[in-house]
Design an enzyme around this catalytic site. Structure first.
Site, PDB file in Angstrom:
ATOM      1  N   CYS A 115       0.840  -1.209  -0.028  1.00 48.33           N
ATOM      2  CA  CYS A 115      -0.052   0.223  -0.017  1.00 48.33           C
ATOM      3  C   CYS A 115       0.840   1.181  -0.162  1.00 48.33           C
ATOM      4  O   CYS A 115       0.710   2.282   0.620  1.00 48.33           O
ATOM      5  CB  CYS A 115      -0.943   0.062   1.232  1.00 48.33           C
TER       6      CYS A 115
HETATM    7  C1  LIG Z   1       1.379   1.103   5.011  1.00 51.33           C
HETATM    8  O1  LIG Z   1       0.802   2.174   5.311  1.00 51.33           O
HETATM    9  C2  LIG Z   1      -0.401   2.218   4.680  1.00 51.33           C
HETATM   10  C3  LIG Z   1      -1.020   3.616   5.043  1.00 51.33           C
HETATM   11  O2  LIG Z   1      -0.417   4.576   4.072  1.00 51.33           O
HETATM   12  C4  LIG Z   1      -1.245   0.999   5.104  1.00 51.33           C
HETATM   13  O3  LIG Z   1      -2.406   1.109   4.642  1.00 51.33           O
HETATM   14  C5  LIG Z   1      -0.866  -0.008   4.999  1.00 51.33           C
HETATM   15  O4  LIG Z   1      -1.268  -1.071   5.635  1.00 51.33           O
HETATM   16  C6  LIG Z   1       0.802  -0.115   5.466  1.00 51.33           C
HETATM   17  N1  LIG Z   1       1.270  -1.393   4.904  1.00 51.33           N
HETATM   18  C7  LIG Z   1       1.900  -2.221   5.952  1.00 51.33           C
HETATM   19  C8  LIG Z   1       2.159  -3.473   5.055  1.00 51.33           C
HETATM   20  O5  LIG Z   1       1.536  -2.179   6.910  1.00 51.33           O
END
Ligand SMILES: *[C@@H]1O[C@H](CO)[C@@H](O)[C@H](O)[C@H]1NC(C)=O
Ligand SMILES: *Cc1c(COP(=O)(O)O)cnc(C)c1O
Ligand SMILES: *[C@@H]1O[C@H](CO)[C@@H](O)[C@H](O)[C@H]1NC(C)=O
Ligand SMILES: *[C@@H]1O[C@H](CO)[C@@H](O)[C@H](O)[C@H]1NC(C)=O
Ligand SMILES: *[C@@H]1O[C@H](CO)[C@@H](O)[C@H](O)[C@H]1NC(C)=O
Ligand SMILES: *[C@@H]1O[C@H](CO)[C@@H](O)[C@H](O)[C@H]1NC(C)=O
Ligand SMILES: *[C@@H]1O[C@H](CO)[C@@H](O)[C@H](O)[C@H]1NC(C)=O
Ligand SMILES: *[C@@H]1O[C@H](CO)[C@@H](O)[C@H](O)[C@H]1NC(C)=O
Length: 808
Positions: free
Chosen positions: A421
Site C-alpha cells: 500500500c
Molecule cells: C503502509 O501504510 C499504509 C497507509 O498509508 C497502510 O494502509 C498499509 O497497511 C501499510 N502497509 C503495511 C503492510 O503495513
C-alpha cells in the site's frame, strides 16, 4: 573473483557472526524462556511481518480478560460509579500514552480514533484549510513523495478547497532550503500542512525527525518559500512499533498512530496526538454525542467542548480497548524494559539479515538479492527493522515475489509481499514509471494479486520485518531458507562487501538519507493419442476426491463438484492450507438415492440430501460466505452434518452448500483484458474444471528424484495432490500449457489458462501430512531446464483451468 570464496554458509550464519555485527541482543532474561512463556502459540512458525501487525504476549490477554471479567466498566459518558471507573481508567491510559512519548497533558492531547488512517483523516478534516484569495495565498498541503496511501488520501479532501498540493521529495527538503530572510513585514497567518512518515513502512528508512522543527521554523523547503504558519503531521505508525519517539525533541503538531503495530493487541484503536498549541486552530464541522458543551437541536447553536479530546472523539470511544492498552503498556515494559531496548534488539536482527543477504552470491558469483534500501543499516537512527528486496536467480532474472511467498509458506515462514500500500515508494525503488504502472494494470495486475512479474519486471517485492519478540533463530532460519531454495550451489559470499558493511557502523548521531543512493536495477529481460484416464469429483471443497467412470456435466462443471464446503465457527471457509485433515473426509455422491454420504475412517457414515426441496428451505438458513474474495450465498446443511464435522476436526464446524438461487460468474480476466465468458461457478476458486497431464507429472517426478534429499512420491500420489477433475495422458510434458481448447466426448472445453497451485499441493491426500515436494521440484523446473538446487522462476503450474464452451 578473489573476494568471493565458496564457503560453508551455515558456518557463517551463526550467532558468532551476529555478535561481530551488533552488540545488543535480548532484554537481560533468556529470550527463549520468555518466548516459551509468552508466545507458545508461535512455536514452529517464523513470523517476519511485524510491520503489518506485531504479536501480543499471552500474559497481556490473560490480565486483560481478568480485569474486564472482575470490574464493571460502564459507558464513560454516564455518571454512576461504573462509569467513573471507566473514565478514570481511560484518563490514566491517556496519561500513559503521553508518558510513553515523553510528553505531558500540558503539551499534547490524545484523541482516540479507530487507527492511524482515521487519525490522519480527522486531522485533514479539521485542519482550517484556507483557499487562495486576491490578497492572500491559500494553504499548502505538502507531503513527502515516499507517499503513503492514507496521506495521499488527504488530497481528496483538499483538492476542492483551493488548496495547493505540493509533493516534495526527501532530498528537496534539505537541499532547496535557501538562505531566506525570515520575519516578513506583515505577519501572515495562512495555515499550511506538511505531512511525512517518520519511517517508511516500505523500506524501513527513518526520515529525520529534525525536519519537524525545521519546517515549523520555516528553515526548510517548502516552508521557507511560502509565508504563513507551518504545521507538521508526522505519521509515526511505522516508527513507533519498534522505536522510541520523543515529542519533546520533535514537537510535531499532529502525530497519528495505531496501537496494534506497537502491542499486537488491541486492534482497531489508534490515536491522534495533537499539540495543544495547534489545537486552537482546528475547526469542527460535525458534532456528535459527547463532543459538545451545549447545543440546541432545533437551532444552529453549538458551543464546542473546551477540551480537545472531548471535542474530537465522536460518540463513545472503544473504551474496553482503551482499558486494554493499560495492560499492553504493562506487558511491553515488563518484558523489554522499553522502546530503546526494542530498537536495539530489532535493529541488530535487521542489520545481520541485511548484511548476510546482500553479500550472498550464487555459485557463479552473481548476487542473490536486489535490496531496496536507502542506507546500509549502519545506524538505528536512520533505519528501522524492515528489509525490502527481491531475489534474483543465477541468470540475473528477478524471481517473482509470489514464488518466494509460496516457498516461504512451505517452511512456515511468514513474510509480506507486494507493494505494501505504498505505491510511491514501490514505484521509486522498483523504477516503475506511471506509464508502466498503468500498463501493468491493463495486463491484469491489481494491488494484492499474484501477478508478480510483468515482462520480467517486478511489480512488487518481499518485505521482512522484525518485532521485539523476534529472535536470532528467526534470522538464521530465514537465511537458510533462501539458501536452500533460491541459491545455485555452491553458495558463495562476497566477503569484501560483507567486511565493508561490518565496518560501516554509525553510532547514535543523526544521519540524513541521501536518496540518490537508490540503485534502480532494471535489467532488460533476456528473453497422437490422448486418453482421459480419470474423472474425479470433489463434492465438498477441499475434502477428498470421489472417482467416477462417467459423470454428468452440469451448468457449473461436473455435477455436484465443489457444491458444499466446510466453514468454521465464524463462518469462514476451511481449506487444506489451514486444516489438512479435510482430505480425510471422503464424500460420495449417490445419484440414484439422491444423497451425499459423509465418510471418514473411524466415523459413522451419515447422509445429506443432494437436492434442496422447497420444504427444506426453512430448515436450511441462508447465509453469506466468501470464496476467493467473491461473495457467495449459501445454505446451512443442518446440525447432524455440523456435529459430524466438528467431532472429526475438533473445532466447531458446519457444512454449507451454495444456494440454488445464487450465481457466481467466472472472473473475466483474460490475457487481452477483455471479457471472454460468462461461465458460472460452483464453490471452486477459479474455473469450472481442472485438468492435469500425466506426462507433466512424470517429468516432475524425474526432477524430484534428481533432488536427492526427498523421498520419492509415486505418480498417483502426486496427481491426487493437484485435485484435478480430469487426468489425461498426453504426449509431451507441459504441452497442455499451449492448448486453447480440448474435446472430450461430445463436449468442447476451452482452456482458460494455467492454474496457479499453492502450497496445498504439499498435502498428501491419503494421510493429510505436509511435505515440501512437489512444489520444490515444480519451482526448480523452468523452461524445459532444471536448475540444480535452485528454485528459479516459476512453474508451479501443472494443472490447467478449463471451462465448458458448448456441447456438440
Ligand atoms: C503502509 O501504510 C499504509 C497507509 O498509508 C497502510 O494502509 C498499509 O497497511 C501499510 N502497509 C503495511 C503492510 O503495513
Ligand atoms: C500501518 C501504517 C498506516 C496505517 O495504519 P492503520 O492502522 O492501517 O490505519 C499509516 N502509516 C504508516 C506509516 C503505517 O505503517
Ligand atoms: C451506570 O451507567 C451505565 C451506563 O449508562 C448503565 O449501564 C448502568 O446500569 C448504570 N449502573 C448503575 C448502578 O446505575
Ligand atoms: C493498569 O494495569 C496495571 C497492571 O496490569 C494495574 O496494576 C493498574 O491498576 C492498572 N491501572 C488501572 C487504572 O486500571
Ligand atoms: C507520489 O508522489 C509522486 C511525486 O509527486 C507522484 O508522482 C505520485 O503520483 C505519488 N503517488 C501516489 C500514489 O499518489
Ligand atoms: C481533556 O480531557 C481529557 C479526557 O477527559 C483529559 O485527559 C485531559 O486532561 C483534559 N485536558 C485538559 C487540558 O483539560
Ligand atoms: C548523495 O549521493 C550521491 C551519490 O552517492 C553523491 O554524488 C551526492 O553528493 C550525495 N549528496 C549528498 C547531499 O550527500
Ligand atoms: C508452446 O508454444 C511456444 C510458442 O509457440 C513454444 O515455444 C513452446 O515450446 C510450446 N510449449 C510446449 C510445451 O509445447
Amino acid at each position: 573473483g578473489i573476494a568471493r570464496r565458496s564457503m560453508d554458509f551455515h558456518k557463517l550464519n551463526s550467532f558468532e557472526t551476529f555478535k561481530e555485527v551488533w552488540s545488543c541482543y535480548g532484554y537481560g532474561e533468556n529470550l527463549e524462556d520468555m518466548l516459551e512463556r509468552e508466545f507458545t502459540r508461535m512455536k514452529g512458525t517464523i513470523y517476519l511481518d511485524h510491520a503489518a501487525n506485531t504479536l501480543y504476549p499471552e500474559s497481556l490477554v490473560r490480565s486483560y480478560s481478568l480485569d474486564i471479567s472482575r470490574n464493571v466498566y460502564g459507558n464513560p459518558h454516564s455518571h454512576n460509579a461504573s462509569s467513573r471507573l471507566t473514565h478514570e481508567t481511560m484518563e490514566r491510559v491517556r496519561y500513559r500514552i503521553l508518558q510513553h512519548f515523553n510528553t505531558t497533558p500540558e503539551e499534547y492531547s490524545v484523541i482516540f480514533t479507530s487507527g492511524c488512517t482515521a487519525a490522519i483523516k480527522l486531522a485533514a478534516e479539521v485542519f482550517p484549510w484556507r483557499s487562495q484569495t486576491e490578497s492572500e495565498a491559500g494553504s499548502h498541503f505538502c507531503y513527502l513523495t515516499d507517499n503513503h496511501t492514507s496521506v495521499v488520501g488527504i488530497r481528496g479532501l483538499t483538492s476542492n478547497r483551493g488548496v495547493v498540493t505540493l509533493p516534495v521529495s526527501p532530498q528537496e527538503v534539505e537541499n532547496r532550503a535557501k538562505d531566506k530572510i525570515l520575519g516578513e513585514v506583515a505577519v501572515c497567518q495562512t495555515p499550511h500542512l506538511f505531512c511525512y512518515p517518520a519511517q517508511s513502512n516500505y523500506s524501513g528508512t527513518k526520515y529525520p525527525l529534525s525536519h519537524v522543527e525545521g519546517l515549523q521554523a520555516r528553515r526548510l523547503y517548502p516552508a521557507c518559500d511560502h509565508r504563513g504558519h507551518w504545521f507538521v503531521l508526522l505519521d509515526a505508525a511505522s516508527l513507533v512499533s519498534c522505536s522510541p519517539l520523543n515529542l519533546q525533541d520533535c514537537p510535531a503538531d499532529f502525530v497519528p498512530i495505531s496501537f496494534y503495530k506497537i502491542f499486537g493487541f488491541p486492534t482497531g484503536l489508534g490515536a491522534l496526538l495533537v499539540r495543544n498549541h495547534a489545537a486552537g486552530i482546528l475547526k469542527k464541522t460535525y458534532f456528535g454525542g459527547g463532543t459538545a458543551a451545549a447545543y440546541l437541536s432545533s437551532e444552529d447553536y453549538y458551543v464546542q467542548a473546551a477540551n480537545v479530546s472531548d471535542r474530537f472523539e465522536d460518540g463513545t470511544v472503544s473504551f474496553l480497548d482503551i482499558i486494554a492498552l493499560n495492560h499492553s503498556f504493562e506487558a511491553l515494559y515488563r518484558i523489554t524494559g522499553g522502546m530503546q531496548n526494542i530498537q536495539q534488539h530489532t535493529f541488530g536482527l535487521a542489520r545481520y539479515t541485511y548484511m548476510l543477504l546482500s553479500s550472498l552470491c550464487h555459485g557463479n558469483g552473481r548476487p542473490v538479492t536486489q535490496m531496496y534500501t536507502l542506507g546500509q543499516f549502519d545506524s538505528p537512527s536512520t533505519q528501522g527493522a524492515i528489509l525490502n528486496f527481491n531475489l534474483i536467480d543465477s541468470c540475473g532474472e528477478i524471481i517473482g515475489y509470489s514464488q518466494v511467498d509460496r516457498m516461504a509458506s512451505l517452511y512456515n515462514i511468514h513474510v509480506r509481499t507486494g507493494c505494501f500500500c505504498n505505491t510511491g515508494a514501490c514505484q521509486s525503488f522498483l523504477g516503475i514509471t506511471n506509464q508502466e504502472m498503468r500498463r501493468n494494470l491493463q495486463a491484469g495486475h491489481v494491488c494484492g494479486d499474484t501477478i508478480d512479474l510483468v515482462n520480467g519486471q517486478p511489480t512488487g517485492s518481499v518485505r521482512v520485518s522484525f518485532g521485539y519478540m523476534s529472535t536470532f533463530d528467526d534470522c538464521q532460519k530465514f537465511l537458510s531458507f533462501v539458501v536452500e531454495c533460491f541459491v545455485e550451489k555452491p553458495v558463495t559470499v562476497d566477503h569484501a562487501r560483507l567486511e565493508r558493511l561490518k565496518a560501516a557502523i554509525v553510532s547514535n548521531e543523526e544521519k540524513t538519507v541521501n536518496i540518490s543512493e537508490v540503485t534502480h536495477k532494471v535489467e532488460e529481460k533476456k528473453k497422437g493419442p490422448y486418453i482421459l484416464t480419470n474423472i474425479y469429483i470433489y463434492p465438498i471443497k477441499s475434502c477428498g476426491a470421489f472417482e467416477a467412470q462417467n459423470w454428468p456435466v452440469g451448468p457449473q462443471g461436473l455435477l455436484y463438484d465443489r457444491s458444499w464446503m466446510v466453514v468454521n465457527g465464524n463462518g469462514v471457509c476451511l481449506s487444506q492450507k489451514r486444516e489438512s485433515r479435510l482430505c480425510l473426509i471422503r464424500p460420495q455422491v449417490h445419484l440414484s438415492s439422491n444423497e451425499l454420504l459423509l465418510r471418514a475412517s473411524g466415523m459413522n457414515t451419515i447422509s445429506v440430501p443432494l437436492e434442496i426441496r422447497t420444504e427444506m428451505h426453512a430448515s436450511f438458513p441462508v447465509c453469506q460466505s466468501k470464496v476467493c474474495g467473491d461473495r457467495v450465498e449459501t445454505m446451512d446443511c443442518g446440525d447432524e452434518a455440523a456435529s459430524w464435522l466438528s467431532d472429526l476436526l475438533e473445532q466447531p464446524c458446519r457444512l454449507i452448500r451454495q444456494s440454488p438461487d445464487f450465481t457466481r460468474y467466472m472472473n473475466k480476466k483474460s490475457d487481452t483484458g477483455k471479457s471472454v465468458t460468462t461461465s458460472t461457478l460452483s464453490l471452486v476458486n477459479e474455473a469450472q474444471y481442472l485438468m492435469i497431464n500425466r506426462a507433466s507429472v512424470e517429468l516432475i517426478q524425474k526432477v524430484m528424484s534428481s533432488r536427492q534429499d526427498y523421498p520419492e512420491l509415486d505418480t498417483e500420489n502426486i496427481i491426487s495432490r493437484f485435485r484435478s477433475n480430469f487426468v489425461i495422458s498426453g504426449v509431451e510434458p507441459f504441452e497442455e500449457d499451449n492448448w486453447s481448447h480440448l474435446v472430450i466426448g461430445n463436449i468442447r472445453f476451452m482452456v482458460r489458462g494455467q492454474c496457479v497451485r499453492c502450497q496445498m499441493v504439499g498435502v498428501d491426500q491419503n494421510t493429510g501430512t505436509k511435505t515440501k515436494e512437489p512444489l520444490m521440484s515444480l519451482s526448480a523446473y523452468h523452461n524445459g531446464k532444471v536448475s540444480q538446487g535452485q528454485a528459479t522462476s516459476i512453474h508451479p503450474i501443472l494443472s490447467s483451468c478449463l471451462f465448458t464452451m458448448f456441447f456438440f
